[in-house]
Design an enzyme around this catalytic site. Structure first.
Site, PDB file in Angstrom:
ATOM      1  N   LYS A   1      52.176  31.907  54.043  1.00 20.37           N
ATOM      2  CA  LYS A   1      52.897  33.173  54.203  1.00 20.37           C
ATOM      3  C   LYS A   1      51.943  34.317  53.906  1.00 20.37           C
ATOM      4  O   LYS A   1      51.581  34.552  52.754  1.00 20.37           O
ATOM      5  CB  LYS A   1      54.113  33.286  53.281  1.00 20.37           C
ATOM      6  CG  LYS A   1      55.023  34.425  53.775  1.00 20.37           C
ATOM      7  CD  LYS A   1      55.950  34.987  52.729  1.00 20.37           C
ATOM      8  CE  LYS A   1      55.279  35.965  51.812  1.00 20.37           C
ATOM      9  NZ  LYS A   1      54.788  37.199  52.473  1.00 20.37           N
TER      10      LYS A   1
ATOM     11  N   GLU B   1      45.647  47.170  35.692  1.00 22.15           N
ATOM     12  CA  GLU B   1      44.949  47.102  36.979  1.00 22.15           C
ATOM     13  C   GLU B   1      45.392  48.281  37.849  1.00 22.15           C
ATOM     14  O   GLU B   1      46.569  48.414  38.163  1.00 22.15           O
ATOM     15  CB  GLU B   1      45.313  45.774  37.662  1.00 22.15           C
ATOM     16  CG  GLU B   1      44.564  45.517  38.946  1.00 22.15           C
ATOM     17  CD  GLU B   1      45.012  44.216  39.623  1.00 22.15           C
ATOM     18  OE1 GLU B   1      46.198  43.869  39.531  1.00 22.15           O
ATOM     19  OE2 GLU B   1      44.153  43.564  40.231  1.00 22.15           O
TER      20      GLU B   1
ATOM     21  N   CYS C   1      40.739  42.128  43.441  1.00 20.99           N
ATOM     22  CA  CYS C   1      41.182  41.551  42.168  1.00 20.99           C
ATOM     23  C   CYS C   1      40.056  41.594  41.136  1.00 20.99           C
ATOM     24  O   CYS C   1      40.312  41.714  39.946  1.00 20.99           O
ATOM     25  CB  CYS C   1      41.673  40.130  42.386  1.00 20.99           C
ATOM     26  SG  CYS C   1      40.486  39.124  43.290  1.00 20.99           S
TER      27      CYS C   1
ATOM     28  N   GLU D   1      46.376  32.591  41.217  1.00 17.68           N
ATOM     29  CA  GLU D   1      45.190  33.473  41.203  1.00 17.68           C
ATOM     30  C   GLU D   1      45.724  34.892  41.121  1.00 17.68           C
ATOM     31  O   GLU D   1      46.111  35.478  42.132  1.00 17.68           O
ATOM     32  CB  GLU D   1      44.378  33.305  42.500  1.00 17.68           C
ATOM     33  CG  GLU D   1      43.775  31.945  42.713  1.00 17.68           C
ATOM     34  CD  GLU D   1      42.451  31.765  41.981  1.00 17.68           C
ATOM     35  OE1 GLU D   1      41.961  32.747  41.382  1.00 17.68           O
ATOM     36  OE2 GLU D   1      41.927  30.653  42.002  1.00 17.68           O
TER      37      GLU D   1
HETATM   38  P1  NAD Z   1      52.149  40.601  45.398  1.00 20.77           P
HETATM   39  O1  NAD Z   1      52.252  39.680  44.251  1.00 20.77           O
HETATM   40  O2  NAD Z   1      53.094  41.734  45.500  1.00 20.77           O
HETATM   41  O3  NAD Z   1      52.305  39.801  46.782  1.00 20.77           O
HETATM   42  C1  NAD Z   1      51.507  38.669  47.076  1.00 20.77           C
HETATM   43  C2  NAD Z   1      52.266  37.769  48.034  1.00 20.77           C
HETATM   44  O4  NAD Z   1      53.417  37.236  47.364  1.00 20.77           O
HETATM   45  C3  NAD Z   1      52.796  38.479  49.275  1.00 20.77           C
HETATM   46  O5  NAD Z   1      52.688  37.602  50.381  1.00 20.77           O
HETATM   47  C4  NAD Z   1      54.265  38.731  48.918  1.00 20.77           C
HETATM   48  O6  NAD Z   1      55.111  38.850  50.041  1.00 20.77           O
HETATM   49  C5  NAD Z   1      54.585  37.479  48.132  1.00 20.77           C
HETATM   50  N1  NAD Z   1      55.700  37.617  47.178  1.00 20.77           N
HETATM   51  C6  NAD Z   1      56.175  38.727  46.574  1.00 20.77           C
HETATM   52  N2  NAD Z   1      57.186  38.414  45.720  1.00 20.77           N
HETATM   53  C7  NAD Z   1      57.335  37.062  45.781  1.00 20.77           C
HETATM   54  C8  NAD Z   1      58.179  36.133  45.123  1.00 20.77           C
HETATM   55  N3  NAD Z   1      59.078  36.528  44.226  1.00 20.77           N
HETATM   56  N4  NAD Z   1      58.040  34.809  45.400  1.00 20.77           N
HETATM   57  C9  NAD Z   1      57.106  34.385  46.290  1.00 20.77           C
HETATM   58  N5  NAD Z   1      56.287  35.231  46.964  1.00 20.77           N
HETATM   59  C10 NAD Z   1      56.387  36.551  46.705  1.00 20.77           C
HETATM   60  O7  NAD Z   1      50.649  41.107  45.404  1.00 20.77           O
HETATM   61  P2  NAD Z   1      49.961  42.155  46.391  1.00 20.77           P
HETATM   62  O8  NAD Z   1      50.358  43.528  46.022  1.00 20.77           O
HETATM   63  O9  NAD Z   1      50.166  41.715  47.799  1.00 20.77           O
HETATM   64  O10 NAD Z   1      48.406  41.921  46.046  1.00 20.77           O
HETATM   65  C11 NAD Z   1      47.721  42.578  45.044  1.00 20.77           C
HETATM   66  C12 NAD Z   1      47.551  41.717  43.816  1.00 20.77           C
HETATM   67  O11 NAD Z   1      46.920  40.482  44.138  1.00 20.77           O
HETATM   68  C13 NAD Z   1      46.667  42.373  42.777  1.00 20.77           C
HETATM   69  O12 NAD Z   1      47.250  42.245  41.513  1.00 20.77           O
HETATM   70  C14 NAD Z   1      45.373  41.565  42.859  1.00 20.77           C
HETATM   71  O13 NAD Z   1      44.609  41.573  41.672  1.00 20.77           O
HETATM   72  C15 NAD Z   1      45.875  40.212  43.188  1.00 20.77           C
HETATM   73  N6  NAD Z   1      44.809  39.395  43.770  1.00 20.77           N
HETATM   74  C16 NAD Z   1      44.269  38.370  43.034  1.00 20.77           C
HETATM   75  C17 NAD Z   1      43.205  37.624  43.563  1.00 20.77           C
HETATM   76  C18 NAD Z   1      42.564  36.495  42.794  1.00 20.77           C
HETATM   77  O14 NAD Z   1      41.759  35.784  43.375  1.00 20.77           O
HETATM   78  N7  NAD Z   1      42.870  36.290  41.532  1.00 20.77           N
HETATM   79  C19 NAD Z   1      42.716  37.929  44.833  1.00 20.77           C
HETATM   80  C20 NAD Z   1      43.287  38.979  45.538  1.00 20.77           C
HETATM   81  C21 NAD Z   1      44.335  39.714  44.999  1.00 20.77           C
END
Ligand code: NAD
Length: 482
Positions: free
Chosen positions: A177, A383, A283, A249
């Site tokens: 997804k 962050e 991230c 992650e």
């Molecule tokens: P997010 O958590 O809002 O969304 C990530 C994904 O999860 C999206 O596809 C979203 O639709 C889905 N999602 C949202 N709520 C959900 C739920 N309750 N159950 C299942 N899926 C759900 O994050 P974002 O805003 O898209 O991304 C930014 C974040 O990602 C930042 O905090 C960043 O640090 C982190 N990130 C971490 C890494 C790593 O390798 N550790 C890499 C890239 C980004």
């Protein structure tokens, strides 16, 4: 074949595209406001069909010879390499990063596919000593089953790639997804997958958190591999129950320590790159910098000048811009809030500080450096996920390590020093899954990459990025030979 805009995304299940009921969700270019993609909002029933397809494809894929999986993953890499321009343009249009940077992202994705194609044939078992004569114990590694990959928008293709490549190389099938903010590049990827992989090995569903929740909660999913925010990671700890595997992650607040013995040219260049690349939406972006008092003033001045020199522009029109548009209103607003908060707490803005007037209403912000930021300032412990970095002075190394470790999250930390003792003190003292010393590229393809503490658990990259999709089986044979 390049797509006309808006790019129309269709649910990809069992090797084919399917129409879905309901109004498509529009995605607009954050730099220009142009409508660039329309994507379905998949329901729990759609998700169920996708998981069933992954379940059906699992027996044949998991039993395919590793060399065959390897061959197909190399072919998928070649198919994606032919679509680099389309994939990169889709990323830039919906995510905002400059086209050259998006092209680099897609090339790294192709590298990941080749890397895991190679790793697919390097899954070994072992024999272990027994407690009686006439027995041999064999430990084999088997794929865990159909997996779910849920990813964010900041590296929309590369982050799909780590899960897709690691899982399928291990013999798992997968339902992915993508983020609701970056559906278009996933549609282009599905076209590469359809041309190469057997039906059902890789499936794609679209939608927001609701769709993600339905996927993570599906009882036939053997493991959920998630990349995203700490908040969603916490929610998934409640959704993913029972015996389903989980890797998280998550984000973090990544520190950098610059000592009096650092090469300042290198430290300024490193801080500039890792604070502002992808508009800080990484991230492992540097959020906060602790510079020792002997170099503090000079470091701040030079970092401010370097930030001011960065070119901010629409990344489609100016492919080699340094900083493109931010992806979401939310990160744009949060960055401005963090700047205002730092100011209110006595920090001074030494570069940037707000929007780029002639690029409005695009989501552009000038790369911003705030100096003398107190620990209580949001930028020093939350962050930001935008083009903002806070800088503060420190006196001795123990203090720097304590403050660097003091914020939630343990994903990546950076240190600059030319002193050997300081190098090891920092490398060992920083409580993070990745520590980069005298460089700012904390993740490479063939070393494990993952966070600790609030940044989650599990590893991607490296051989661990494949073994995380395997489970052990002990086979105890009684053969009678002594
Ligand atoms: P997010 O958590 O809002 O969304 C990530 C994904 O999860 C999206 O596809 C979203 O639709 C889905 N999602 C949202 N709520 C959900 C739920 N309750 N159950 C299942 N899926 C759900 O994050 P974002 O805003 O898209 O991304 C930014 C974040 O990602 C930042 O905090 C960043 O640090 C982190 N990130 C971490 C890494 C790593 O390798 N550790 C890499 C890239 C980004």
């Amino acid at each position: 074949m390049a797509h006309p805009l808006p790019l129309s995304c269709r649910t990809f299940v069992g090797g084919d595209w399917h129409d879905t009921a309901g109004e498509p969700v529009p995605r607009h270019n954050p730099a220009t406001g142009e409508l660039v993609a329309l994507a379905p909002r998949n329901t729990a029933e759609d998700v169920d069909r996708a998981v069933r397809a992954a379940v059906d494809a699992f027996p044949a894929w998991s039993r395919a010879l590793p060399a065959e999986r390897s061959r197909l993953l190399h072919r998928l890499a070649d198919a994606c390499a032919e679509r680099v321009p389309d994939l990169a343009a889709a990323i830039t249009r919906e995510q905002g990063k400059p086209l050259d940077e998006a092209t680099g992202e897609v090339r790294k994705f192709v590298t990941a596919l080749h890397y895991y194609a190679e790793e697919a044939v390097r899954v070994f078992g072992r024999t272990v000593p027994n407690d009686a004569h006439g027995f041999t114990s064999i430990v084999e590694q088997e794929p865990v089953g159909p997996v779910a990959g849920i990813v964010p928008w900041n590296y929309p293709i590369e982050l799909i790639g780590w899960k897709l490549a690691g899982a399928t190389a291990a013999g798992c099938t997968i339902v992915i997804k993508p983020s609701e903010y970056t559906p278009g590049c996933a549609q282009v990827l599905s076209e590469c997958v359809a041309a190469v992989l057997p039906p059902g090995v890789v499936n794609l569903v679209y939608g927001d958190g609701e769709t993600g929740r339905a996927l993570a909660a599906h009882p036939a999913v053997a493991k959920v591999a998630f990349t995203g925010s700490m908040r969603t990671g916490q929610a998934l700890l409640r959704t993913v129950t029972g015996v389903t595997g989980l890797s998280l992650e998550l984000g973090g607040s990544c520190p950098m320590v610059v000592t009096d013995r650092a090469d300042l040219d290198a430290a300024v260049a490193g801080a500039t790159r890792r604070s502002f690349r992808n508009a800080g939406q990484i991230c492992i972006a540097i959020n906060r910098i602790y510079a020792q008092r002997g170099v503090y003033r000079e470091f701040v001045e030079r970092l401010g000048a370097a930030a001011d020199a960065l070119r901010v522009a629409d990344g489609m029109a100016v492919p080699d811009a340094d900083v493109g548009a931010l992806t979401m209103d939310e990160t744009h607003r949060r960055t401005l809030d963090h700047i205002a908060d730092a100011r209110d707490r006595g920090a001074s803005v030494v570069a940037g500080g707000g929007p780029v007037a002639d690029l409005a209403p695009g989501l552009f912000l000038r790369p911003t450096v705030v100096a003398d930021a107190p620990d209580e300032a949001l930028v020093m412990h939350e962050e930001t996920f935008g083009p903002l970095v806070g800088v503060a002075p420190f006196t001795d190394l123990d203090e720097a390590v304590t403050r660097a470790n003091g914020a939630p999250g343990g994903l990546a930390a950076y240190a600059y020093t030319d002193d050997t003792r300081e190098t090891f003190t920092l490398a060992r003292g920083l409580d993070f899954g990745n520590v980069a010393v005298n460089n700012v590229d904390a993740g490479i393809m063939n070393a494990p990459y993952g966070g600790r503490r609030e940044s989650g658990f599990g590893s991607e990259h490296g051989h661990e990025g494949l073994t995380s999709f395997l489970q052990l089986k002990h086979i105890r044979l009684r053969h009678g030979a002594t």
